[in-house]
Design a protein around this motif. Structure first.
Motif, PDB file in Angstrom:
ATOM      1  N   GLY A 140       0.801  -1.233   0.000  1.00  0.00           N
ATOM      2  CA  GLY A 140       0.000   0.000   0.000  1.00  0.00           C
ATOM      3  C   GLY A 140       0.825   1.271   0.000  1.00  0.00           C
ATOM      4  O   GLY A 140       0.375   2.310   0.475  1.00  0.00           O
ATOM      5  N   TYR A 141       2.019   1.221  -0.571  1.00  0.00           N
ATOM      6  CA  TYR A 141       2.961   2.350  -0.511  1.00  0.00           C
ATOM      7  C   TYR A 141       2.481   3.546  -1.332  1.00  0.00           C
ATOM      8  O   TYR A 141       2.642   4.690  -0.938  1.00  0.00           O
ATOM      9  CB  TYR A 141       4.318   1.873  -1.034  1.00  0.00           C
ATOM     10  CG  TYR A 141       5.390   2.920  -1.081  1.00  0.00           C
ATOM     11  CD1 TYR A 141       6.037   3.338   0.082  1.00  0.00           C
ATOM     12  CD2 TYR A 141       5.779   3.493  -2.294  1.00  0.00           C
ATOM     13  CE1 TYR A 141       7.031   4.293   0.044  1.00  0.00           C
ATOM     14  CE2 TYR A 141       6.789   4.452  -2.340  1.00  0.00           C
ATOM     15  CZ  TYR A 141       7.404   4.842  -1.175  1.00  0.00           C
ATOM     16  OH  TYR A 141       8.388   5.785  -1.219  1.00  0.00           O
ATOM     17  N   TYR A 142       1.882   3.272  -2.485  1.00  0.00           N
ATOM     18  CA  TYR A 142       1.454   4.359  -3.371  1.00  0.00           C
ATOM     19  C   TYR A 142      -0.007   4.722  -3.119  1.00  0.00           C
ATOM     20  O   TYR A 142      -0.808   3.880  -2.716  1.00  0.00           O
ATOM     21  CB  TYR A 142       1.597   3.940  -4.844  1.00  0.00           C
ATOM     22  CG  TYR A 142       3.033   3.822  -5.295  1.00  0.00           C
ATOM     23  CD1 TYR A 142       3.799   4.951  -5.547  1.00  0.00           C
ATOM     24  CD2 TYR A 142       3.620   2.573  -5.494  1.00  0.00           C
ATOM     25  CE1 TYR A 142       5.118   4.836  -5.979  1.00  0.00           C
ATOM     26  CE2 TYR A 142       4.930   2.453  -5.928  1.00  0.00           C
ATOM     27  CZ  TYR A 142       5.672   3.593  -6.160  1.00  0.00           C
ATOM     28  OH  TYR A 142       6.970   3.484  -6.587  1.00  0.00           O
ATOM     29  N   ALA A 143      -0.331   5.993  -3.413  1.00  0.00           N
ATOM     30  CA  ALA A 143      -1.717   6.472  -3.321  1.00  0.00           C
ATOM     31  C   ALA A 143      -2.231   6.754  -4.729  1.00  0.00           C
ATOM     32  O   ALA A 143      -1.454   6.886  -5.666  1.00  0.00           O
ATOM     33  CB  ALA A 143      -1.759   7.736  -2.484  1.00  0.00           C
ATOM     34  N   GLU A 144      -3.541   6.882  -4.849  1.00  0.00           N
ATOM     35  CA  GLU A 144      -4.211   7.325  -6.081  1.00  0.00           C
ATOM     36  C   GLU A 144      -3.697   6.672  -7.364  1.00  0.00           C
ATOM     37  O   GLU A 144      -3.087   7.369  -8.177  1.00  0.00           O
ATOM     38  CB  GLU A 144      -4.114   8.856  -6.203  1.00  0.00           C
ATOM     39  CG  GLU A 144      -4.860   9.569  -5.117  1.00  0.00           C
ATOM     40  CD  GLU A 144      -4.693  11.082  -5.197  1.00  0.00           C
ATOM     41  OE1 GLU A 144      -4.139  11.589  -6.197  1.00  0.00           O
ATOM     42  OE2 GLU A 144      -5.112  11.748  -4.264  1.00  0.00           O
ATOM     43  N   PRO A 145      -3.922   5.413  -7.602  1.00  0.00           N
ATOM     44  CA  PRO A 145      -4.610   4.455  -6.735  1.00  0.00           C
ATOM     45  C   PRO A 145      -3.629   3.820  -5.747  1.00  0.00           C
ATOM     46  O   PRO A 145      -2.431   3.749  -6.006  1.00  0.00           O
ATOM     47  CB  PRO A 145      -5.109   3.399  -7.730  1.00  0.00           C
ATOM     48  CG  PRO A 145      -4.098   3.420  -8.820  1.00  0.00           C
ATOM     49  CD  PRO A 145      -3.624   4.839  -8.924  1.00  0.00           C
ATOM     50  N   VAL A 146      -4.215   3.351  -4.626  1.00  0.00           N
ATOM     51  CA  VAL A 146      -3.393   2.655  -3.633  1.00  0.00           C
ATOM     52  C   VAL A 146      -2.825   1.397  -4.277  1.00  0.00           C
ATOM     53  O   VAL A 146      -3.546   0.646  -4.950  1.00  0.00           O
ATOM     54  CB  VAL A 146      -4.236   2.287  -2.389  1.00  0.00           C
ATOM     55  CG1 VAL A 146      -3.421   1.418  -1.435  1.00  0.00           C
ATOM     56  CG2 VAL A 146      -4.707   3.552  -1.685  1.00  0.00           C
ATOM     57  N   GLU A 147      -1.537   1.202  -4.071  1.00  0.00           N
ATOM     58  CA  GLU A 147      -0.885   0.053  -4.714  1.00  0.00           C
ATOM     59  C   GLU A 147       0.418  -0.264  -3.991  1.00  0.00           C
ATOM     60  O   GLU A 147       1.044   0.635  -3.401  1.00  0.00           O
ATOM     61  CB  GLU A 147      -0.596   0.407  -6.181  1.00  0.00           C
ATOM     62  CG  GLU A 147      -0.163  -0.782  -6.997  1.00  0.00           C
ATOM     63  CD  GLU A 147       0.048  -0.427  -8.458  1.00  0.00           C
ATOM     64  OE1 GLU A 147      -0.329   0.680  -8.888  1.00  0.00           O
ATOM     65  OE2 GLU A 147       0.612  -1.268  -9.154  1.00  0.00           O
ATOM     66  N   ASP A 148       0.861  -1.516  -4.074  1.00  0.00           N
ATOM     67  CA  ASP A 148       2.146  -1.901  -3.474  1.00  0.00           C
ATOM     68  C   ASP A 148       3.298  -1.368  -4.313  1.00  0.00           C
ATOM     69  O   ASP A 148       3.168  -1.173  -5.525  1.00  0.00           O
ATOM     70  CB  ASP A 148       2.279  -3.433  -3.423  1.00  0.00           C
ATOM     71  CG  ASP A 148       1.231  -4.067  -2.536  1.00  0.00           C
ATOM     72  OD1 ASP A 148       0.512  -3.324  -1.830  1.00  0.00           O
ATOM     73  OD2 ASP A 148       1.128  -5.309  -2.565  1.00  0.00           O
ATOM     74  N   ALA A 149       4.450  -1.184  -3.648  1.00  0.00           N
ATOM     75  CA  ALA A 149       5.697  -0.863  -4.352  1.00  0.00           C
ATOM     76  C   ALA A 149       6.584  -2.098  -4.358  1.00  0.00           C
ATOM     77  O   ALA A 149       6.741  -2.757  -3.334  1.00  0.00           O
ATOM     78  CB  ALA A 149       6.416   0.278  -3.643  1.00  0.00           C
ATOM     79  N   GLU A 150       7.141  -2.405  -5.530  1.00  0.00           N
ATOM     80  CA  GLU A 150       8.210  -3.402  -5.611  1.00  0.00           C
ATOM     81  C   GLU A 150       9.511  -2.675  -5.319  1.00  0.00           C
ATOM     82  O   GLU A 150       9.755  -1.596  -5.877  1.00  0.00           O
ATOM     83  CB  GLU A 150       8.311  -3.989  -7.027  1.00  0.00           C
ATOM     84  CG  GLU A 150       7.179  -4.881  -7.439  1.00  0.00           C
ATOM     85  CD  GLU A 150       7.185  -6.227  -6.733  1.00  0.00           C
ATOM     86  OE1 GLU A 150       8.165  -6.543  -6.020  1.00  0.00           O
ATOM     87  OE2 GLU A 150       6.192  -6.944  -6.877  1.00  0.00           O
ATOM     88  N   LEU A 151      10.346  -3.238  -4.460  1.00  0.00           N
ATOM     89  CA  LEU A 151      11.658  -2.665  -4.178  1.00  0.00           C
ATOM     90  C   LEU A 151      12.690  -3.455  -4.976  1.00  0.00           C
ATOM     91  O   LEU A 151      12.659  -4.690  -4.993  1.00  0.00           O
ATOM     92  CB  LEU A 151      11.989  -2.766  -2.689  1.00  0.00           C
ATOM     93  CG  LEU A 151      10.921  -2.243  -1.720  1.00  0.00           C
ATOM     94  CD1 LEU A 151      11.411  -2.345  -0.281  1.00  0.00           C
ATOM     95  CD2 LEU A 151      10.568  -0.809  -2.041  1.00  0.00           C
ATOM     96  N   MET A 152      13.564  -2.726  -5.664  1.00  0.00           N
ATOM     97  CA  MET A 152      14.590  -3.397  -6.473  1.00  0.00           C
ATOM     98  C   MET A 152      15.933  -2.728  -6.239  1.00  0.00           C
ATOM     99  O   MET A 152      15.995  -1.561  -5.845  1.00  0.00           O
ATOM    100  CB  MET A 152      14.242  -3.310  -7.968  1.00  0.00           C
ATOM    101  CG  MET A 152      12.902  -3.904  -8.326  1.00  0.00           C
ATOM    102  SD  MET A 152      12.564  -3.823 -10.109  1.00  0.00           S
ATOM    103  CE  MET A 152      13.286  -5.371 -10.670  1.00  0.00           C
TER     104      MET A 152
END
Ligand SMILES: CC(C)(COP(=O)(O)OP(=O)(O)OC[C@H]1O[C@@H](n2cnc3c(N)ncnc32)[C@H](O)[C@@H]1OP(=O)(O)O)[C@@H](O)C(=O)NCCC(=O)NCCS
Length: 157
Positions: A140-152
């Motif tokens: 849930g890291y991102y907003a608008e839209p809420v979404e996961d972040a992949e860490l690389m």
């Protein structure tokens, strides 16, 4: 195999900011920075220090893409990369990324990290193709839209 498109990849200048913002405007996946954030990125006295590059078509001098990374404690964070929509999938993003990695190695940066929306398949594929590996996920890291972040990350050593 087709030849890579002839590009001039050079440091971003203040005069480039309007075109850089235009490139991101119509692309929801790209970070949308205000002018002040780009001005800060180009200020050599600001902290953190940043590397900001733009790609111009050698023939037309049209600015077709850019990349920005910040430097903290010997590591870099890839903050933004975008290629003009009409110029995508021609190898420009890859050329920009390679030039950034070379510039970071010259600055003795040991590793580059990034976060990317989990649904951004073009960016995930670009990073994987250039050797980045997944190190985790922020739920849930991102907003608008809420979404996961992949860490690389990619080790440059
Ligand atoms: C991500 C982005 C910069 C890639 O730029 P690009 O110039 O199109 O990338 P390239 O042509 O160099 O592609 C290199 C590789 O990335 C992968 N890739 C790029 N676009 C892709 C797509 N639409 N679908 C699948 N894979 C893709 C492929 O592996 C590709 O290699 P290939 O064409 O030989 O298969 C571009 O799609 C973009 O500007 N997106 C919007 C902004 C953004 O999402 N930025 C990242 C978050 S900050």
């Amino acid at each position: 195999m087709t030849d890579p498109i002839a590009l001039l990849i050079r440091p971003m200048q203040v005069e480039d900011i309007p075109r850089v913002m235009q490139i991101t405007e119509c692309q929801p996946e790209a970070p949308h920075w205000p002018v002040s954030a780009y001005e800060l990125a180009l200020n050599p006295n600001a902290a953190p220090r940043r590397v900001a590059l733009v790609a111009e078509h050698l023939a037309s001098r049209a600015l077709v893409g850019f990349v920005v990374a910040s430097l903290v404690a010997g590591e870099a964070e890839l903050e933004s990369i975008a290629v003009a929509a009409e110029a995508q999938r021609c190898g420009l993003g890859g050329q920009l990324l390679l030039k950034l990695l070379a510039a970071l190695k010259d600055l003795d940066v040991s590793r580059i990290n990034l976060e990317v929306r989990a649904s951004n398949h073009p960016a995930l594929a670009l990073y994987a193709r250039h050797g980045f590996r997944e190190t985790g996920r922020r739920i849930g890291y991102y907003a608008e839209p809420v979404e996961d972040a992949e860490l690389m990350c990619l080790d440059l050593g």
